[in-house]
Design an enzyme around this catalytic site. Structure first.
Site, PDB file in Angstrom:
ATOM      1  N   GLY A  12      -8.988   5.719   1.551  1.00 19.34           N
ATOM      2  CA  GLY A  12      -9.723   6.503   2.663  1.00 19.34           C
ATOM      3  C   GLY A  12     -11.346   6.078   2.668  1.00 19.34           C
ATOM      4  O   GLY A  12     -11.982   7.024   2.726  1.00 19.34           O
ATOM      5  N   ASP A  68       0.960  -1.119   0.024  1.00 15.82           N
ATOM      6  CA  ASP A  68       0.303   0.039   0.146  1.00 15.82           C
ATOM      7  C   ASP A  68       0.913   1.202   0.162  1.00 15.82           C
ATOM      8  O   ASP A  68       1.722   1.370   0.741  1.00 15.82           O
ATOM      9  CB  ASP A  68      -0.756  -0.125   1.332  1.00 15.82           C
ATOM     10  CG  ASP A  68      -1.963   0.952   1.132  1.00 15.82           C
ATOM     11  OD1 ASP A  68      -2.365   1.272   2.231  1.00 15.82           O
ATOM     12  OD2 ASP A  68      -2.299   1.644   0.092  1.00 15.82           O
TER      13      ASP A  68
HETATM   14  O1  LIG Z   1      -6.837   4.149   2.246  1.00 22.52           O
HETATM   15  C1  LIG Z   1      -6.402   3.504   3.038  1.00 22.52           C
HETATM   16  C2  LIG Z   1      -7.151   3.663   4.481  1.00 22.52           C
HETATM   17  O2  LIG Z   1      -8.004   4.396   4.446  1.00 22.52           O
HETATM   18  P1  LIG Z   1      -8.882   4.755   5.829  1.00 22.52           P
HETATM   19  O3  LIG Z   1      -7.993   5.622   6.756  1.00 22.52           O
HETATM   20  O4  LIG Z   1     -10.099   5.332   5.509  1.00 22.52           O
HETATM   21  O5  LIG Z   1      -9.108   3.519   6.316  1.00 22.52           O
HETATM   22  N1  LIG Z   1      -5.233   2.923   2.773  1.00 22.52           N
HETATM   23  O6  LIG Z   1      -4.242   2.976   1.885  1.00 22.52           O
HETATM   24 ZN   LIG Z   2      -4.522   4.815   1.004  1.00 19.12          ZN
END
Ligand SMILES: O=C(COP(=O)(O)O)NO
Ligand SMILES: [Zn+2]
Ligand SMILES: [Ca+2]
Ligand code: NA
Length: 307
Positions: free
Chosen positions: A211, A81
């Site tokens: 997000g 990620d």
């Molecule tokens: O995009 C995210 C996680 O988003 P959140 O903070 O909304 O869980 N990780 O790459």
């Molecule tokens: Zn993210």
């Protein structure tokens, strides 16, 4: 087995479900997520940020994921990620990850393309798929504060050119979400018109929503009730996530909702059991809280059960 996202995204693109991509950094979180996906018979992406990779150490993470596959027989995609540069993506490809994100969204368009192409070339040569990002999320993005006005959402025409020129397998887009627990100061909203346009321009490209945590009030309240202090935390309503999955979103990133569920449980246990000091006593319920949250997301939000 360890799988790429190819098959699961092909299915998700043709239907109204999306695959959950859950952030992991320790054993209990991995166990909770994997048990939930096994019970829901759902496709699963476990994603590791560079920070999580440092925290847990690559060797431990790889073995924990291998153990999860051994234990459940599940097909799991192991994804990097927010990879910041070619080097971290290369490291993860070499470690055995089946998918990597190169997050070039903070760079100018041409630099984002150059960087993404470099990663695509290396990853594809090793049978690994690539996620890139175009458009800046609001809030804290890549350690630079991107305030709402400067936050540039994804441009549909640019997205088409970007995918054409990079050969990237999936694209993370900005339509109003942001990372963390404070996503909206006013009413939550996503730019669905923009999402539909992007999906129309690149109908065969799986789209990714970052997000995407809801920051469920029940868990905000529970954290605050047991010594926490996160007033005003707010996320994306779950029906908006379900709706987005009908318009090309195939991967939904969830980290904050897991953190809140786990933390609320630990806070509650520690406050209610002042004389306990066996970590299993609070990490066990924490793991169960993760499992319950992931099952809820898979079943009721992502509609990915049995897919
Ligand atoms: O995009 C995210 C996680 O988003 P959140 O903070 O909304 O869980 N990780 O790459
Ligand atoms: Zn993210
Ligand atoms: Ca980014
Ligand atoms: Na979908």
């Amino acid at each position: 087995a360890l799988v790429t996202t190819k098959e699961m995204f092909e299915k998700a693109l043709k239907s109204d479900f999306a695959v959950g991509a859950f952030n992991v950094n320790n054993m209990e979180i991995i166990q909770g997520i994997v048990e939930a996906a096994a019970e829901e018979k759902a496709p699963l992406i476990l994603q590791v940020s560079a920070g999580a990779r440092k925290y847990a150490k690559p060797a431990y993470l790889m073995k924990l994921v291998e153990a999860a596959i051994l234990d459940t027989g599940l097909d799991i995609c192991l994804h990097l990620d927010h990879g910041e540069d070619f080097e971290i993506c290369k490291k993860c490809v070499d470690d055995g990850f089946t998918s990597v994100m190169i997050d070039g969204s903070k760079h100018p368009f041409e630099e984002n393309i150059r960087l993404t192409k470099e990663v695509v070339e290396y990853a594809h040569a090793h049978g690994v798929v690539v996620e890139a990002e175009l458009g800046k999320l609001a809030g804290v993005e890549d350690n630079i504060k991107v305030d709402q006005k400067a936050a540039t959402y994804t441009d549909p025409e640019e997205a088409a050119e970007f995918v054409e020129r990079t050969g990237v397998d999936s694209l993370a887009i900005a339509i109003g979400t942001s990372h963390g627990a404070y996503k909206f100061s006013g009413d939550p909203s996503l730019d669905f018109e923009r999402l539909k346009k992007i999906h129309e321009m690149i109908p065969n490209t799986p789209l990714v929503l970052h997000g995407a945590s809801t920051v469920l009030p029940e868990f905000v309240d529970k954290c605050n009730a047991y010594g926490g202090s996160i007033p005003g935390a707010k996320g994306v309503p779950e029906d908006m996530i379900t709706e987005a999955a009908k318009h090309g979103i195939c991967k939904v990133n969830i980290d904050t909702d897991l953190r809140l569920a786990m933390t609320a449980e630990v806070r509650k246990y520690l406050q209610e059991n002042p004389s306990d000091f066996d970590p299993r006593k609070y990490l066990g319920p924490a793991r169960d809280a993760i499992k319950a949250m992931v099952q809820h997301k898979i079943k009721n939000v992502l509609k990915a059960s049995g897919q």
